[in-house]
Design a protein around this motif. Structure first.
Motif, PDB file in Angstrom:
ATOM      1  N   VAL A   1       0.838  -1.196   0.000  1.00 34.59           N
ATOM      2  CA  VAL A   1       0.000   0.000   0.000  1.00 34.59           C
ATOM      3  C   VAL A   1       0.873   1.247   0.000  1.00 34.59           C
ATOM      4  N   GLY A   2       1.844   1.297   0.880  1.00 39.51           N
ATOM      5  CA  GLY A   2       2.691   2.477   1.003  1.00 39.51           C
ATOM      6  C   GLY A   2       4.071   2.257   0.427  1.00 39.51           C
ATOM      7  N   VAL A   3       4.236   2.503  -0.856  1.00 43.43           N
ATOM      8  CA  VAL A   3       5.546   2.375  -1.496  1.00 43.43           C
ATOM      9  C   VAL A   3       6.141   3.770  -1.608  1.00 43.43           C
ATOM     10  N   GLU A   4       7.280   3.966  -0.976  1.00 40.26           N
ATOM     11  CA  GLU A   4       7.914   5.281  -1.011  1.00 40.26           C
ATOM     12  C   GLU A   4       8.637   5.488  -2.339  1.00 40.26           C
ATOM     13  N   ARG A   5       8.503   6.681  -2.859  1.00 36.00           N
ATOM     14  CA  ARG A   5       9.112   7.025  -4.146  1.00 36.00           C
ATOM     15  C   ARG A   5      10.626   6.902  -4.094  1.00 36.00           C
ATOM     16  N   ARG A   6      11.238   7.298  -2.976  1.00 35.31           N
ATOM     17  CA  ARG A   6      12.699   7.232  -2.887  1.00 35.31           C
ATOM     18  C   ARG A   6      13.193   5.788  -2.888  1.00 35.31           C
ATOM     19  N   HIS A   7      12.426   4.866  -2.302  1.00 38.01           N
ATOM     20  CA  HIS A   7      12.799   3.453  -2.336  1.00 38.01           C
ATOM     21  C   HIS A   7      12.683   2.904  -3.760  1.00 38.01           C
ATOM     22  N   ALA A   8      11.612   3.280  -4.437  1.00 35.11           N
ATOM     23  CA  ALA A   8      11.430   2.826  -5.815  1.00 35.11           C
ATOM     24  C   ALA A   8      12.515   3.399  -6.723  1.00 35.11           C
ATOM     25  N   ALA A   9      12.893   4.660  -6.499  1.00 32.85           N
ATOM     26  CA  ALA A   9      13.949   5.276  -7.305  1.00 32.85           C
ATOM     27  C   ALA A   9      15.286   4.586  -7.062  1.00 32.85           C
ATOM     28  N   ALA A  10      15.577   4.241  -5.808  1.00 29.47           N
ATOM     29  CA  ALA A  10      16.831   3.556  -5.500  1.00 29.47           C
ATOM     30  C   ALA A  10      16.869   2.173  -6.156  1.00 29.47           C
ATOM     31  N   ALA A  11      15.766   1.444  -6.092  1.00 28.14           N
ATOM     32  CA  ALA A  11      15.706   0.128  -6.729  1.00 28.14           C
ATOM     33  C   ALA A  11      15.854   0.261  -8.246  1.00 28.14           C
ATOM     34  N   LEU A  12      15.211   1.256  -8.828  1.00 29.44           N
ATOM     35  CA  LEU A  12      15.311   1.470 -10.271  1.00 29.44           C
ATOM     36  C   LEU A  12      16.731   1.842 -10.673  1.00 29.44           C
ATOM     37  N   ARG A  13      17.398   2.677  -9.883  1.00 27.77           N
ATOM     38  CA  ARG A  13      18.793   3.023 -10.184  1.00 27.77           C
ATOM     39  C   ARG A  13      19.686   1.787 -10.149  1.00 27.77           C
ATOM     40  N   ARG A  14      19.505   0.937  -9.130  1.00 26.63           N
ATOM     41  CA  ARG A  14      20.319  -0.283  -9.035  1.00 26.63           C
ATOM     42  C   ARG A  14      20.101  -1.182 -10.244  1.00 26.63           C
ATOM     43  N   ARG A  15      18.851  -1.402 -10.616  1.00 29.20           N
ATOM     44  CA  ARG A  15      18.563  -2.293 -11.744  1.00 29.20           C
ATOM     45  C   ARG A  15      18.953  -1.644 -13.069  1.00 29.20           C
ATOM     46  N   TYR A  16      18.848  -0.332 -13.158  1.00 29.60           N
ATOM     47  CA  TYR A  16      19.231   0.421 -14.354  1.00 29.60           C
ATOM     48  C   TYR A  16      20.728   0.248 -14.600  1.00 29.60           C
ATOM     49  N   GLU A  17      21.518   0.392 -13.541  1.00 27.34           N
ATOM     50  CA  GLU A  17      22.967   0.250 -13.680  1.00 27.34           C
ATOM     51  C   GLU A  17      23.364  -1.212 -13.879  1.00 27.34           C
ATOM     52  N   HIS A  18      22.684  -2.118 -13.205  1.00 36.46           N
ATOM     53  CA  HIS A  18      23.001  -3.544 -13.318  1.00 36.46           C
ATOM     54  C   HIS A  18      22.685  -4.071 -14.720  1.00 36.46           C
ATOM     55  N   GLY A  19      21.589  -3.605 -15.290  1.00 37.06           N
ATOM     56  CA  GLY A  19      21.161  -4.091 -16.596  1.00 37.06           C
ATOM     57  C   GLY A  19      21.724  -3.316 -17.771  1.00 37.06           C
ATOM     58  N   ARG A  20      22.661  -2.393 -17.515  1.00 40.83           N
ATOM     59  CA  ARG A  20      23.269  -1.564 -18.553  1.00 40.83           C
ATOM     60  C   ARG A  20      22.200  -0.890 -19.418  1.00 40.83           C
ATOM     61  N   CYS A  21      21.280  -0.251 -18.745  1.00 37.58           N
ATOM     62  CA  CYS A  21      20.153   0.373 -19.433  1.00 37.58           C
ATOM     63  C   CYS A  21      20.506   1.720 -20.058  1.00 37.58           C
ATOM     64  N   ALA A  22      21.643   2.288 -19.724  1.00 36.11           N
ATOM     65  CA  ALA A  22      21.998   3.605 -20.257  1.00 36.11           C
ATOM     66  C   ALA A  22      22.113   3.567 -21.777  1.00 36.11           C
ATOM     67  N   VAL A  23      22.312   2.397 -22.338  1.00 33.30           N
ATOM     68  CA  VAL A  23      22.448   2.260 -23.783  1.00 33.30           C
ATOM     69  C   VAL A  23      21.111   2.481 -24.491  1.00 33.30           C
ATOM     70  N   ASP A  24      20.042   1.926 -23.919  1.00 34.28           N
ATOM     71  CA  ASP A  24      18.754   1.988 -24.623  1.00 34.28           C
ATOM     72  C   ASP A  24      17.582   2.440 -23.761  1.00 34.28           C
ATOM     73  N   CYS A  25      17.848   2.991 -22.581  1.00 33.17           N
ATOM     74  CA  CYS A  25      16.762   3.420 -21.695  1.00 33.17           C
ATOM     75  C   CYS A  25      16.980   4.859 -21.209  1.00 33.17           C
ATOM     76  N   VAL A  26      15.862   5.469 -20.807  1.00 37.71           N
ATOM     77  CA  VAL A  26      15.882   6.796 -20.197  1.00 37.71           C
ATOM     78  C   VAL A  26      15.046   6.677 -18.930  1.00 37.71           C
ATOM     79  N   THR A  27      15.533   7.285 -17.824  1.00 43.67           N
ATOM     80  CA  THR A  27      14.799   7.181 -16.562  1.00 43.67           C
ATOM     81  C   THR A  27      14.834   8.512 -15.809  1.00 43.67           C
ATOM     82  N   ASP A  28      13.872   8.649 -14.895  1.00 42.29           N
ATOM     83  CA  ASP A  28      13.842   9.824 -14.028  1.00 42.29           C
ATOM     84  C   ASP A  28      14.289   9.468 -12.606  1.00 42.29           C
ATOM     85  N   ALA A  29      14.926   8.323 -12.439  1.00 39.55           N
ATOM     86  CA  ALA A  29      15.315   7.853 -11.111  1.00 39.55           C
ATOM     87  C   ALA A  29      16.484   8.662 -10.536  1.00 39.55           C
TER      88      ALA A  29
END
Length: 121
Positions: A91-119
């Motif tokens: 119910v209560g998902v904090e935006r900062r937690h979601a942004a941190a998880a997205l940053r970790r997965r973004y960097e782990h998955g090498r998304c900078a090549v083909d993705c854009v994010t607001d994290a």
């Protein structure tokens, strides 16, 4: 009073049954109820972090699938929050937690090549 072989076997079966029932009650109680509230909180925090990362992975994969040829996949923190709420029931998902998880997965998955994010904002 002499005990016959049937009486001895009957007593052994009853004792074995009582032992198994006792062991089942003890072990089931441990599996269902943690020993301490602090342990329950740490388990819940680990599950929350794991579910956030899974939601981030799912959102990244969905964005990559929906991106057109030559277009970057757009992955937002709000999509991760929404996926965590919808798929995992938080119910209560904090935006900062979601942004941190997205940053970790973004960097782990090498998304900078083909993705854009607001994290990172």
């Amino acid at each position: 009073m002499r005990w016959g072989p049937d009486a001895v076997v009957g007593v052994l079966v009853v004792l074995l049954g009582v032992g198994l029932v006792t062991a089942g009650v003890v072990w089931k109680g441990r599996a269902v109820r943690p020993f301490a509230a602090s342990r329950a909180r740490s388990v819940a925090q680990r599950e929350y972090a794991r579910d956030l990362q899974r939601a981030a992975d799912q959102v990244i994969a969905a964005a990559r699938r929906s991106a057109g040829e030559g277009e970057p996949a757009i992955v937002t923190v709000e999509a991760v929050v929404r996926a965590t709420r919808d798929r995992y029931g938080y119910v209560g998902v904090e935006r900062r937690h979601a942004a941190a998880a997205l940053r970790r997965r973004y960097e782990h998955g090498r998304c900078a090549v083909d993705c854009v994010t607001d994290a990172y904002g």
